[in-house]
Design a protein around this motif. Structure first.
Motif, short mmCIF file in Angstrom:
data_model
loop_
_atom_site.label_atom_id
_atom_site.label_comp_id
_atom_site.label_asym_id
_atom_site.label_seq_id
_atom_site.Cartn_x
_atom_site.Cartn_y
_atom_site.Cartn_z
N UNK A 194 -45.58 -57.56 42.52
CA UNK A 194 -46.29 -56.29 42.32
C UNK A 194 -45.88 -55.27 43.38
N UNK A 195 -45.90 -54.00 42.96
CA UNK A 195 -45.66 -52.89 43.88
C UNK A 195 -46.82 -51.92 43.76
N UNK A 196 -47.33 -51.52 44.92
CA UNK A 196 -48.48 -50.63 45.00
C UNK A 196 -48.00 -49.24 45.40
N UNK A 216 -47.43 -60.40 51.39
CA UNK A 216 -46.83 -59.08 51.45
C UNK A 216 -45.36 -59.23 51.83
N UNK A 217 -44.48 -58.72 50.99
CA UNK A 217 -43.04 -58.82 51.21
C UNK A 217 -42.53 -57.64 52.05
N UNK A 218 -43.08 -56.47 51.79
CA UNK A 218 -42.69 -55.27 52.54
C UNK A 218 -43.85 -54.29 52.53
N UNK A 219 -43.94 -53.48 53.60
CA UNK A 219 -45.03 -52.53 53.70
C UNK A 219 -46.29 -53.18 54.23
N UNK A 230 -46.66 -58.09 56.30
CA UNK A 230 -45.75 -59.24 56.13
C UNK A 230 -45.91 -60.24 57.26
N UNK A 231 -45.70 -61.52 56.94
CA UNK A 231 -45.72 -62.56 57.96
C UNK A 231 -46.77 -63.63 57.77
N UNK A 232 -47.81 -63.34 56.98
CA UNK A 232 -48.85 -64.31 56.74
C UNK A 232 -49.23 -64.32 55.26
N UNK A 251 -46.42 -50.68 49.06
CA UNK A 251 -46.19 -52.06 49.50
C UNK A 251 -45.66 -52.89 48.34
N UNK A 252 -44.95 -53.94 48.71
CA UNK A 252 -44.38 -54.90 47.76
C UNK A 252 -45.02 -56.25 48.07
N UNK A 253 -45.59 -56.91 47.07
CA UNK A 253 -46.32 -58.14 47.33
C UNK A 253 -46.14 -59.14 46.21
#
Length: 328
Positions: A194-196, A216-219, A230-232, A251-253
């Protein structure tokens, strides 16, 4: 990508019921991959206190390109039992070959799903000229009635789009708010990329019977008032019909969810089973080159097969909501 740790721990996961709404962070751990020089993945599942989310039991976010391998990495033939591998590349191209005769390339926007059942072997190689290293590799545990089915493979080059106010994306597997993927699933589950939109203040619909988690992949974004970066892995628990999403930059998730898995699991190396004995048998079958269970892969010599690591010395059994080490 698969679990290529040179000394994998046995992961012991007892079934659990619906936990109710939660808001917990589970940091990813960096894992260097044995036999693949310079490659480290960020592993979000399994966790010691969160071994599964629904039937999702493994999640790596990988970036295989490095100074040592600037165009990515190659992973030689290795085995799986009792699971489905779900491969979702974010850039480049990967060549997948397996012991049921599949030989395909996968690109961003396409999904590979390989059902190991009783036993399968596969390899993943970079495609020359394409830097292929960034993506997601996930496993889905097969339920008891399906874990010994015949192995098979499918690739989906067209997947359904999900759209909600200020949110859009792709349903990889399962169903999200009435949008259903064609990928074969053996338990009630959802996985969605998904992208927000920047400036979003909206609701993401959820199935209250599922437990969910977000990577969260980015943002960065806020979920019900909690900032997630990102990171958790951010665990939402169950019994939510939606979650409020606020995002200022876009954000990309990845959204994961499913009915809490109602069976005990024992995971080790690339195997998902129900007992130490099943793991031991699968390892022995791979090591003795049992082609009835793990057939050879066309284009690979037997010498390319990745040897199984030694089994841990302890005979471990599942324990509730803990993974990787026994209780003291």
């Amino acid at each position: 990508m698969s679990d290529l740790e040179p000394r994998p721990e046995e992961s012991l996961c007892e079934s659990s019921g619906r936990p109710g709404p939660r808001a917990e962070f589970f940091p990813a751990r960096e894992v260097p991959l044995g036999g693949v020089r310079g490659v480290t993945v960020f592993r979000s599942l399994p966790q010691r206190d969160l071994p599964t989310v629904g039937a999702w039991c493994f999640l790596d976010h990988f970036d295989g390109a490095s100074k040592a391998n600037p165009e990515g990495h190659d992973i030689d033939p290795h085995p799986h039992i009792g699971l489905q591998t779900v491969t979702w590349p974010l850039d480049g191209r990967i060549r997948h070959r397996d012991s049921v005769g599949s030989d395909v390339e996968i690109a961003p926007g396409q999904l590979n799903i390989m059902t190991s059942g009783h036993g399968i072997a596969h390899s993943e190689y970079r495609v020359p000229g394409h830097i292929s290293g960034h993506g997601l590799q996930l496993w889905v545990a097969l339920p008891g009635e399906s874990r010994d089915i015949a192995p098979h493979f499918e690739q989906h080059r067209e997947l359904p789009a999900f759209r909600a106010p200020s949110i859009e994306g792709t349903v990889l597997i399962g169903t999200l708010d009435g949008v259903t993927s064609p990928a074969t699933a053996y338990t009630p589950i959802v996985g969605a990329d998904l992208r927000v939109a920047a400036g979003a203040d909206t609701a993401l619909p959820l199935n209250p019977a599922f437990e969910h988690a977000v990577l969260v992949i980015a943002g960065a974004l806020s979920l019900d008032g909690t900032v997630v970066e990102p990171g958790s892995l951010f665990y939402l628990g169950s019994d939510r019909d939606a979650i409020r999403v606020h995002d200022t930059t876009g954000a990309h998730l990845l959204l994961l969810g499913g009915e809490p898995f109602g069976e005990d699991l024992v995971m080790w190396w690339n195997f998902v089973a129900r007992s130490h004995e099943e793991i031991e048998q699968a390892r022995n079958d791979w090591e003795k080159h049992d082609v009835g269970r793990f057939a050879d892969i066309a284009g690979h010599s037997p010498e390319q097969r990745i040897p199984a690591p030694p089994l841990p010395g302890l005979h471990l059994k599942p324990r509730k909501r803990r993974c990787g080490v026994p209780h003291e």
